[in-house]
Design a protein around this motif. Structure first.
Motif, PDB file in Angstrom:
ATOM      1  N   ARG A   7       1.258  -0.953   0.626  1.00  0.00           N
ATOM      2  CA  ARG A   7       0.297  -0.127  -0.513  1.00  0.00           C
ATOM      3  C   ARG A   7       1.094   1.264   0.015  1.00  0.00           C
ATOM      4  NH1 ARG A   7      -1.952   3.148   4.091  1.00  0.00           N
ATOM      5  NH2 ARG A   7      -3.812   4.991   3.601  1.00  0.00           N
ATOM      6  N   GLY A   8       2.286   1.490   0.881  1.00  0.00           N
ATOM      7  CA  GLY A   8       3.195   2.491   0.348  1.00  0.00           C
ATOM      8  C   GLY A   8       3.608   3.351  -0.282  1.00  0.00           C
ATOM      9  N   SER A   9       3.719   1.593  -1.306  1.00  0.00           N
ATOM     10  CA  SER A   9       4.684   1.802  -2.447  1.00  0.00           C
ATOM     11  C   SER A   9       2.992   2.799  -3.634  1.00  0.00           C
ATOM     12  CB  SER A   9       5.378   0.307  -2.302  1.00  0.00           C
ATOM     13  OG  SER A   9       6.023  -0.287  -2.023  1.00  0.00           O
ATOM     14  N   VAL A  10       2.249   2.034  -2.919  1.00  0.00           N
ATOM     15  CA  VAL A  10       1.759   1.632  -4.560  1.00  0.00           C
ATOM     16  C   VAL A  10       0.731   3.139  -4.498  1.00  0.00           C
ATOM     17  CG1 VAL A  10      -1.373   1.966  -4.870  1.00  0.00           C
ATOM     18  CG2 VAL A  10       0.093  -0.235  -4.445  1.00  0.00           C
ATOM     19  N   LEU A  11       0.891   4.156  -3.033  1.00  0.00           N
ATOM     20  CA  LEU A  11       0.575   5.676  -2.724  1.00  0.00           C
ATOM     21  C   LEU A  11       1.700   6.450  -3.442  1.00  0.00           C
ATOM     22  CD1 LEU A  11      -1.169   5.281   1.002  1.00  0.00           C
ATOM     23  CD2 LEU A  11      -1.805   5.568  -1.543  1.00  0.00           C
ATOM     24  N   SER A  12       2.747   5.824  -3.429  1.00  0.00           N
ATOM     25  CA  SER A  12       3.715   6.935  -3.545  1.00  0.00           C
ATOM     26  C   SER A  12       4.369   6.932  -5.690  1.00  0.00           C
ATOM     27  CB  SER A  12       5.044   6.534  -3.086  1.00  0.00           C
ATOM     28  OG  SER A  12       5.944   5.425  -3.132  1.00  0.00           O
ATOM     29  N   ILE A  13       3.419   5.313  -5.948  1.00  0.00           N
ATOM     30  CA  ILE A  13       4.303   5.670  -7.360  1.00  0.00           C
ATOM     31  C   ILE A  13       2.421   5.709  -8.408  1.00  0.00           C
ATOM     32  CG2 ILE A  13       4.241   3.820  -9.379  1.00  0.00           C
ATOM     33  CD1 ILE A  13       6.007   1.956  -6.541  1.00  0.00           C
ATOM     34  N   LYS A  14       1.378   5.710  -7.709  1.00  0.00           N
ATOM     35  CA  LYS A  14       0.586   6.123  -8.449  1.00  0.00           C
ATOM     36  C   LYS A  14       0.066   7.588  -8.863  1.00  0.00           C
ATOM     37  CE  LYS A  14      -3.470   6.787  -4.739  1.00  0.00           C
ATOM     38  NZ  LYS A  14      -4.617   6.903  -4.375  1.00  0.00           N
ATOM     39  N   GLU A  15       0.812   8.845  -8.267  1.00  0.00           N
ATOM     40  CA  GLU A  15       1.259   9.522  -8.043  1.00  0.00           C
ATOM     41  C   GLU A  15       2.175  10.137  -9.638  1.00  0.00           C
ATOM     42  OE1 GLU A  15      -1.272  11.650  -7.363  1.00  0.00           O
ATOM     43  OE2 GLU A  15      -1.667   9.694  -6.135  1.00  0.00           O
ATOM     44  N   LYS A  16       2.942   8.864  -9.639  1.00  0.00           N
ATOM     45  CA  LYS A  16       4.219   9.922 -11.068  1.00  0.00           C
ATOM     46  C   LYS A  16       3.436  10.091 -11.811  1.00  0.00           C
ATOM     47  CE  LYS A  16       7.016   7.909  -8.425  1.00  0.00           C
ATOM     48  NZ  LYS A  16       8.209   8.649  -7.220  1.00  0.00           N
ATOM     49  N   GLU A  17       4.458  10.696 -13.142  1.00  0.00           N
ATOM     50  CA  GLU A  17       3.392  11.093 -14.523  1.00  0.00           C
ATOM     51  C   GLU A  17       3.621  10.049 -15.204  1.00  0.00           C
ATOM     52  OE1 GLU A  17       7.085  13.751 -16.075  1.00  0.00           O
ATOM     53  OE2 GLU A  17       6.385  15.184 -14.269  1.00  0.00           O
ATOM     54  N   TYR A  18       4.132   8.957 -15.521  1.00  0.00           N
ATOM     55  CA  TYR A  18       3.855   7.903 -16.052  1.00  0.00           C
ATOM     56  C   TYR A  18       2.521   7.436 -15.857  1.00  0.00           C
ATOM     57  CZ  TYR A  18       5.925   4.406 -12.805  1.00  0.00           C
ATOM     58  OH  TYR A  18       6.245   3.700 -11.677  1.00  0.00           O
ATOM     59  N   VAL A  19       2.366   6.974 -15.264  1.00  0.00           N
ATOM     60  CA  VAL A  19       0.432   6.555 -14.470  1.00  0.00           C
ATOM     61  C   VAL A  19      -0.225   7.304 -14.737  1.00  0.00           C
ATOM     62  CG1 VAL A  19      -0.648   5.456 -12.018  1.00  0.00           C
ATOM     63  CG2 VAL A  19       2.163   5.329 -12.440  1.00  0.00           C
ATOM     64  N   MET A  20      -0.541   8.621 -14.301  1.00  0.00           N
ATOM     65  CA  MET A  20      -0.822   9.778 -14.797  1.00  0.00           C
ATOM     66  C   MET A  20      -0.570  10.147 -16.464  1.00  0.00           C
ATOM     67  SD  MET A  20      -1.647  11.160 -11.810  1.00  0.00           S
ATOM     68  CE  MET A  20      -2.958  11.980 -11.986  1.00  0.00           C
ATOM     69  N   ALA A  21      -0.123   9.748 -17.381  1.00  0.00           N
ATOM     70  CA  ALA A  21      -0.245   9.581 -18.675  1.00  0.00           C
ATOM     71  C   ALA A  21      -1.087   8.239 -19.010  1.00  0.00           C
ATOM     72  CB  ALA A  21       1.516   9.866 -19.421  1.00  0.00           C
ATOM     73  N   MET A  22      -0.874   7.285 -18.784  1.00  0.00           N
ATOM     74  CA  MET A  22      -2.142   5.668 -18.584  1.00  0.00           C
ATOM     75  C   MET A  22      -2.810   6.384 -18.468  1.00  0.00           C
ATOM     76  SD  MET A  22       0.716   4.352 -20.047  1.00  0.00           S
ATOM     77  CE  MET A  22      -0.705   2.644 -19.618  1.00  0.00           C
ATOM     78  N   LYS A  23      -3.548   6.824 -17.838  1.00  0.00           N
ATOM     79  CA  LYS A  23      -4.547   7.097 -17.137  1.00  0.00           C
ATOM     80  C   LYS A  23      -5.287   8.021 -18.215  1.00  0.00           C
ATOM     81  CE  LYS A  23      -4.737   6.775 -12.132  1.00  0.00           C
ATOM     82  NZ  LYS A  23      -5.162   7.558 -10.643  1.00  0.00           N
ATOM     83  N   SER A  24      -4.528   9.068 -18.569  1.00  0.00           N
ATOM     84  CA  SER A  24      -5.171   9.799 -19.725  1.00  0.00           C
ATOM     85  C   SER A  24      -5.119   9.615 -21.058  1.00  0.00           C
ATOM     86  CB  SER A  24      -4.449  11.154 -19.827  1.00  0.00           C
ATOM     87  OG  SER A  24      -2.592  10.851 -20.083  1.00  0.00           O
ATOM     88  N   LEU A  25      -4.663   8.487 -20.743  1.00  0.00           N
ATOM     89  CA  LEU A  25      -4.826   7.559 -22.638  1.00  0.00           C
ATOM     90  C   LEU A  25      -5.565   6.693 -22.584  1.00  0.00           C
ATOM     91  CD1 LEU A  25      -0.491   6.577 -23.404  1.00  0.00           C
ATOM     92  CD2 LEU A  25      -2.243   8.407 -24.560  1.00  0.00           C
ATOM     93  N   GLY A  26      -6.800   6.680 -20.937  1.00  0.00           N
ATOM     94  CA  GLY A  26      -7.336   5.139 -20.859  1.00  0.00           C
ATOM     95  C   GLY A  26      -7.165   3.731 -20.806  1.00  0.00           C
ATOM     96  N   ALA A  27      -6.051   3.907 -19.498  1.00  0.00           N
ATOM     97  CA  ALA A  27      -5.381   2.339 -19.332  1.00  0.00           C
ATOM     98  C   ALA A  27      -6.663   1.909 -18.810  1.00  0.00           C
ATOM     99  CB  ALA A  27      -4.645   2.666 -19.166  1.00  0.00           C
ATOM    100  N   SER A  28      -6.904   0.789 -18.708  1.00  0.00           N
ATOM    101  CA  SER A  28      -7.563   0.397 -17.352  1.00  0.00           C
ATOM    102  C   SER A  28      -6.765   0.630 -16.101  1.00  0.00           C
ATOM    103  CB  SER A  28      -8.132  -0.812 -17.988  1.00  0.00           C
ATOM    104  OG  SER A  28      -7.208  -2.404 -17.644  1.00  0.00           O
TER     105      SER A  28
END
Length: 297
Positions: free
Chosen positions: A178-199
């Motif tokens: 959980r601690g790792s996910v909380l920090s990683i999900k705010e990274k730019e590449y994760v935000m980019a995947m969200k903007s591209l419509g990835a599930s």
């Protein structure tokens, strides 16, 4: 950013980066003398477990009352025999197989459960509160008592020992993930995947989880030590391996009545447990230090 995420060479570059990270980590790990010693012990233990029929000359459960309580370095029994005349070396070797297999199953099940809960809690805010309260509830029980409670419900067997230890491992693993996910999900590449419509599943398991592997691997290595020690403890109390199964904790329990006449019956399996737990702990410490980016290569 979208172009970078979908560039043809992006996947290749990512694999190269991971390979380089692995090489750097191994170089750091091999500089740690204690960790190298631990790795050697673990490799030897695994070799003993795999090639047990080839390196032993006696059935670990076959009794020979005429050769009971032979001392160490006896003819044909170089680690002696127990009160039933069973070869101690054979029982130690086959005990390594039991300890490693039970530990591996327990840690694997704990990692699966803990990783799923940690991923869901870290990624979805609505689930985080519920999952963390369940984790807190499990944390409220001392680990060994929780394992004893589960075994009391399920029954005494090595399978149930593995299940109990895995349930005990879930809350710690869930907190780490959980601690790792909380920090990683705010990274730019994760935000980019969200903007591209990835599930969400694709983002969690293809992009977040691989980047959270480092603490999970360290946890798994050190948890193996806890699992092996817990298996021995529960078997010592009569809640795990049952006679005549050659398990290290059970061997100590059976041999303690002969501590003065045949001390090797408790000392030898005790040394086996100590060395194995020591090996996994120092390798876990070494991995933690090797993964630390602030260390010099």
């Amino acid at each position: 950013m979208a172009e970078l995420a979908t560039a043809p060479g992006a996947g290749v570059n990512k694999e190269i980066k991971r390979e380089r990270t692995f090489v750097v980590t191994m170089k750091r790990l091999l500089k740690n003398k204690l960790a190298v010693a631990g790795l050697i012990i673990i490799i030897l233990q695994i070799g003993m477990a795999i090639f047990a029929p080839l390196i032993t000359f006696h059935d670990p459960v076959k009794q020979n009352i005429n050769a009971s309580e032979l001392p160490v370095l006896s003819e044909d029994h170089w680690l002696g025999t127990d009160n039933y005349g069973r070869d101690v070396w054979s029982r130690i070797v086959y005990g390594a197989r039991i300890s490693l297999v039970v530990g591996l199953i327990a840690v694997t099940l704990g990692l699966i459960g803990g990783t799923i809960l940690g991923m869901l809690g870290g990624y979805y805010k609505k689930l985080d509160g519920i999952i963390m309260r369940i984790v807190d509830l499990l944390f409220s029980f001392p680990g060994i008592l929780l394992a004893m409670l589960i075994i009391a419900i399920l029954g005494t067997s090595l399978v149930n020992v593995a299940i109990a230890i895995s349930i005990w491992s879930i809350p710690t693993c869930a907190r780490i993930v959980r601690g790792s996910v909380l920090s990683i999900k705010e990274k730019e590449y994760v935000m980019a995947m969200k903007s591209l419509g990835a599930s969400d599943l694709r983002i969690m398991f293809k992009h977040i989880l691989p980047n959270a592997f480092a603490p999970i691997i360290v946890f798994a290595t050190m948890r193996m030590a806890t699992a092996i020690l817990s298996t021995a403890s529960l078997s010592y109390l009569g809640l795990g391996a049952q006679p005549p199964t050659p398990e290290w904790g059970a061997m100590i329990s059976q041999g303690q009545a002969f501590m003065w006449s045949s001390p090797h019956l408790t000392i030898i399996p005790g040394i086996a447990i100590m060395l194995t737990v020591f090996a996994f702990n120092v390798v876990g410490d070494g991995l933690r230090d090797a993964i630390d980016p602030n260390m010099d290569i």
